[in-house]
Design a protein around this motif. Structure first.
Motif, PDB file in Angstrom:
ATOM      1  N   ARG A   1       8.026  -4.968  11.603  1.00  0.00           N
ATOM      2  CA  ARG A   1       9.194  -5.793  11.907  1.00  0.00           C
ATOM      3  C   ARG A   1      10.293  -5.582  10.862  1.00  0.00           C
ATOM      4  NH1 ARG A   1       7.996 -11.544  11.212  1.00  0.00           N
ATOM      5  NH2 ARG A   1       6.086 -10.953  12.266  1.00  0.00           N
ATOM      6  N   TRP A   2       9.896  -5.374   9.608  1.00  0.00           N
ATOM      7  CA  TRP A   2      10.849  -5.233   8.516  1.00  0.00           C
ATOM      8  C   TRP A   2      11.350  -3.804   8.325  1.00  0.00           C
ATOM      9  CZ3 TRP A   2       7.213  -8.173   4.689  1.00  0.00           C
ATOM     10  CH2 TRP A   2       7.219  -9.534   5.003  1.00  0.00           C
ATOM     11  N   ALA A   3      10.656  -2.822   8.929  1.00  0.00           N
ATOM     12  CA  ALA A   3      11.048  -1.414   8.802  1.00  0.00           C
ATOM     13  C   ALA A   3      10.956  -0.756  10.176  1.00  0.00           C
ATOM     14  CB  ALA A   3      10.136  -0.708   7.816  1.00  0.00           C
ATOM     15  N   SER A   4      12.047  -0.139  10.602  1.00  0.00           N
ATOM     16  CA  SER A   4      12.100   0.413  11.952  1.00  0.00           C
ATOM     17  C   SER A   4      11.697   1.885  12.040  1.00  0.00           C
ATOM     18  CB  SER A   4      13.512   0.248  12.520  1.00  0.00           C
ATOM     19  OG  SER A   4      14.443   0.961  11.728  1.00  0.00           O
ATOM     20  N   PHE A   5      11.342   2.521  10.920  1.00  0.00           N
ATOM     21  CA  PHE A   5      11.025   3.940  10.976  1.00  0.00           C
ATOM     22  C   PHE A   5       9.571   4.219  11.323  1.00  0.00           C
ATOM     23  CE2 PHE A   5      10.868   2.712   6.522  1.00  0.00           C
ATOM     24  CZ  PHE A   5       9.666   3.230   6.070  1.00  0.00           C
ATOM     25  N   GLY A   6       8.762   3.176  11.515  1.00  0.00           N
ATOM     26  CA  GLY A   6       7.428   3.304  12.094  1.00  0.00           C
ATOM     27  C   GLY A   6       6.323   3.794  11.184  1.00  0.00           C
ATOM     28  N   ASP A   7       6.480   3.721   9.876  1.00  0.00           N
ATOM     29  CA  ASP A   7       5.401   4.149   8.982  1.00  0.00           C
ATOM     30  C   ASP A   7       4.970   2.979   8.103  1.00  0.00           C
ATOM     31  OD1 ASP A   7       3.547   5.566   7.552  1.00  0.00           O
ATOM     32  OD2 ASP A   7       4.914   7.151   6.926  1.00  0.00           O
ATOM     33  N   HIS A   8       4.287   2.021   8.723  1.00  0.00           N
ATOM     34  CA  HIS A   8       3.840   0.835   7.983  1.00  0.00           C
ATOM     35  C   HIS A   8       2.820   1.202   6.912  1.00  0.00           C
ATOM     36  CE1 HIS A   8       0.737   1.295  11.073  1.00  0.00           C
ATOM     37  NE2 HIS A   8      -0.064   0.704  10.210  1.00  0.00           N
ATOM     38  N   ALA A   9       2.034   2.245   7.141  1.00  0.00           N
ATOM     39  CA  ALA A   9       1.009   2.651   6.168  1.00  0.00           C
ATOM     40  C   ALA A   9       1.655   3.130   4.866  1.00  0.00           C
ATOM     41  CB  ALA A   9       0.121   3.736   6.754  1.00  0.00           C
ATOM     42  N   LEU A  10       2.749   3.867   4.973  1.00  0.00           N
ATOM     43  CA  LEU A  10       3.476   4.320   3.785  1.00  0.00           C
ATOM     44  C   LEU A  10       3.949   3.124   2.965  1.00  0.00           C
ATOM     45  CD1 LEU A  10       5.281   6.755   2.363  1.00  0.00           C
ATOM     46  CD2 LEU A  10       7.070   5.572   3.626  1.00  0.00           C
ATOM     47  N   LEU A  11       4.539   2.144   3.633  1.00  0.00           N
ATOM     48  CA  LEU A  11       5.047   0.951   2.942  1.00  0.00           C
ATOM     49  C   LEU A  11       3.918   0.148   2.321  1.00  0.00           C
ATOM     50  CD1 LEU A  11       7.734  -0.129   5.542  1.00  0.00           C
ATOM     51  CD2 LEU A  11       8.118   0.969   3.326  1.00  0.00           C
ATOM     52  N   ARG A  12       2.838   0.003   3.050  1.00  0.00           N
ATOM     53  CA  ARG A  12       1.689  -0.763   2.561  1.00  0.00           C
ATOM     54  C   ARG A  12       1.103  -0.095   1.315  1.00  0.00           C
ATOM     55  NH1 ARG A  12      -2.043  -1.068   7.227  1.00  0.00           N
ATOM     56  NH2 ARG A  12      -2.714   0.916   6.393  1.00  0.00           N
ATOM     57  N   ARG A  13       0.925   1.225   1.373  1.00  0.00           N
ATOM     58  CA  ARG A  13       0.401   1.967   0.211  1.00  0.00           C
ATOM     59  C   ARG A  13       1.359   1.858  -0.973  1.00  0.00           C
ATOM     60  NH1 ARG A  13      -1.005   5.825   4.034  1.00  0.00           N
ATOM     61  NH2 ARG A  13       0.900   6.993   3.587  1.00  0.00           N
ATOM     62  N   ALA A  14       2.666   1.975  -0.711  1.00  0.00           N
ATOM     63  CA  ALA A  14       3.653   1.904  -1.788  1.00  0.00           C
ATOM     64  C   ALA A  14       3.667   0.516  -2.432  1.00  0.00           C
ATOM     65  CB  ALA A  14       5.034   2.256  -1.257  1.00  0.00           C
ATOM     66  N   LEU A  15       3.584  -0.535  -1.620  1.00  0.00           N
ATOM     67  CA  LEU A  15       3.550  -1.900  -2.166  1.00  0.00           C
ATOM     68  C   LEU A  15       2.360  -2.072  -3.104  1.00  0.00           C
ATOM     69  CD1 LEU A  15       4.528  -3.993   0.976  1.00  0.00           C
ATOM     70  CD2 LEU A  15       5.723  -4.023  -1.212  1.00  0.00           C
ATOM     71  N   VAL A  16       1.212  -1.539  -2.713  1.00  0.00           N
ATOM     72  CA  VAL A  16       0.004  -1.686  -3.526  1.00  0.00           C
ATOM     73  C   VAL A  16       0.066  -0.776  -4.746  1.00  0.00           C
ATOM     74  CG1 VAL A  16      -2.500  -1.343  -3.544  1.00  0.00           C
ATOM     75  CG2 VAL A  16      -1.416  -2.474  -1.602  1.00  0.00           C
ATOM     76  N   SER A  17       0.446   0.484  -4.560  1.00  0.00           N
ATOM     77  CA  SER A  17       0.415   1.429  -5.683  1.00  0.00           C
ATOM     78  C   SER A  17       1.445   1.098  -6.758  1.00  0.00           C
ATOM     79  CB  SER A  17       0.599   2.861  -5.189  1.00  0.00           C
ATOM     80  OG  SER A  17       1.895   3.050  -4.672  1.00  0.00           O
ATOM     81  N   LEU A  18       2.586   0.514  -6.376  1.00  0.00           N
ATOM     82  CA  LEU A  18       3.589   0.138  -7.377  1.00  0.00           C
ATOM     83  C   LEU A  18       3.361  -1.255  -7.950  1.00  0.00           C
ATOM     84  CD1 LEU A  18       6.841   1.694  -5.887  1.00  0.00           C
ATOM     85  CD2 LEU A  18       5.476   2.497  -7.800  1.00  0.00           C
ATOM     86  N   GLY A  19       2.317  -1.941  -7.490  1.00  0.00           N
ATOM     87  CA  GLY A  19       1.953  -3.224  -8.086  1.00  0.00           C
ATOM     88  C   GLY A  19       2.692  -4.426  -7.549  1.00  0.00           C
ATOM     89  N   TYR A  20       3.252  -4.339  -6.346  1.00  0.00           N
ATOM     90  CA  TYR A  20       3.942  -5.476  -5.736  1.00  0.00           C
ATOM     91  C   TYR A  20       2.992  -6.313  -4.895  1.00  0.00           C
ATOM     92  CZ  TYR A  20       8.016  -2.666  -6.981  1.00  0.00           C
ATOM     93  OH  TYR A  20       8.941  -1.924  -7.654  1.00  0.00           O
ATOM     94  N   ALA A  21       1.897  -5.698  -4.463  1.00  0.00           N
ATOM     95  CA  ALA A  21       0.887  -6.399  -3.662  1.00  0.00           C
ATOM     96  C   ALA A  21      -0.483  -5.886  -4.078  1.00  0.00           C
ATOM     97  CB  ALA A  21       1.120  -6.153  -2.169  1.00  0.00           C
ATOM     98  N   VAL A  22      -1.496  -6.645  -3.742  1.00  0.00           N
ATOM     99  CA  VAL A  22      -2.871  -6.265  -4.030  1.00  0.00           C
ATOM    100  C   VAL A  22      -3.663  -6.397  -2.740  1.00  0.00           C
ATOM    101  CG1 VAL A  22      -3.600  -8.594  -4.748  1.00  0.00           C
ATOM    102  CG2 VAL A  22      -4.782  -6.595  -5.651  1.00  0.00           C
ATOM    103  N   ARG A  23      -4.647  -5.530  -2.583  1.00  0.00           N
ATOM    104  CA  ARG A  23      -5.501  -5.626  -1.402  1.00  0.00           C
ATOM    105  C   ARG A  23      -6.951  -5.645  -1.839  1.00  0.00           C
ATOM    106  NH1 ARG A  23      -3.953   0.004   1.174  1.00  0.00           N
ATOM    107  NH2 ARG A  23      -4.525   1.295  -0.572  1.00  0.00           N
ATOM    108  N   THR A  24      -7.785  -6.230  -0.992  1.00  0.00           N
ATOM    109  CA  THR A  24      -9.210  -6.262  -1.285  1.00  0.00           C
ATOM    110  C   THR A  24      -9.759  -4.843  -1.176  1.00  0.00           C
ATOM    111  OG1 THR A  24      -9.687  -6.757   1.032  1.00  0.00           O
ATOM    112  CG2 THR A  24      -9.513  -8.633  -0.473  1.00  0.00           C
ATOM    113  N   THR A  25     -10.934  -4.621  -1.741  1.00  0.00           N
ATOM    114  CA  THR A  25     -11.506  -3.273  -1.738  1.00  0.00           C
ATOM    115  C   THR A  25     -11.762  -2.747  -0.329  1.00  0.00           C
ATOM    116  OG1 THR A  25     -13.700  -4.239  -2.047  1.00  0.00           O
ATOM    117  CG2 THR A  25     -12.558  -3.455  -4.017  1.00  0.00           C
ATOM    118  N   ASP A  26     -12.024  -3.642   0.610  1.00  0.00           N
ATOM    119  CA  ASP A  26     -12.240  -3.193   1.987  1.00  0.00           C
ATOM    120  C   ASP A  26     -10.925  -3.047   2.760  1.00  0.00           C
ATOM    121  OD1 ASP A  26     -11.533  -5.830   2.393  1.00  0.00           O
ATOM    122  OD2 ASP A  26     -13.420  -6.415   3.336  1.00  0.00           O
TER     123      ASP A  26
END
Length: 180
Positions: A127-152
């Motif tokens: 919804r927040w990004a129209s270019f259709g690569d949610h996985a890229l954004l999700r990985r970037a949020l986690v790798s740059l330390g803006y979000a954290v995800r559980t190990t699974d």
């Protein structure tokens, strides 16, 4: 118990030493801690130690205000170009220097303390990004330390931290561009 540091700058060391020597010579009994602080403060040109501390606190506050970082207007302008009028990220910036601020804009839309399922994160990012690569954004949020995800990888949470000074002007610009 922690101590508050009050730096003392002496512009005329000779005058300071002369004043302190005279005050110490006039004393008969040994000095207590507070008396010594008052003597040092008077020798430095203050009325007493309390006057010195008050002046020190005011000067520190002035320095803090002066040293406040300024937002990089050029960076904000370059990042805004990647968002449409509704504030949706249209494309992922090729320049690494622009990517973190784009992610901060997405980070600011996540609720503090809320756990997001993988499906919820996917829906939000689409919804927040129209270019259709949610996985890229999700990985970037986690790798740059803006979000954290559980190990699974099932649950995502925003990491609370101080955003850069450019985030507020960026969000104001994005909100101002939204049609009424």
């Amino acid at each position: 118990m922690s101590r508050t540091l009050h730096p003392l700058t002496i512009t005329d060391l000779s005058g300071f030493a002369r004043s302190l020597r005279g005050a110490l010579a006039a004393r008969q009994a040994p000095l207590g801690h507070v008396e010594m602080l008052n003597l040092l403060s008077r020798a430095a040109g203050f009325k007493n130690y309390q006057h010195f501390r008050a002046t020190s606190v005011i000067a520190t506050e002035r320095e803090r205000r002066v040293e406040a970082p300024k937002a990089d207007a050029e960076l904000i302008e370059r990042v805004v170009r990647h968002f449409d009028r509704q504030g949706v990220l249209m494309r992922w910036p090729a320049k690494n220097s622009l990517q973190p601020l784009c992610l901060w804009a997405l980070w600011s839309r996540m609720e503090a303390g809320r756990a997001y399922s993988d499906a919820e994160m996917k829906a939000l990012l689409n919804r927040w990004a129209s270019f259709g690569d949610h996985a890229l954004l999700r990985r970037a949020l986690v790798s740059l330390g803006y979000a954290v995800r559980t190990t699974d990888g099932r649950i995502y949470r925003r990491i609370e931290q101080k955003p850069p000074v450019e985030l507020s002007p960026l969000l104001r610009t994005l909100n101002a561009n939204k049609p009424a």
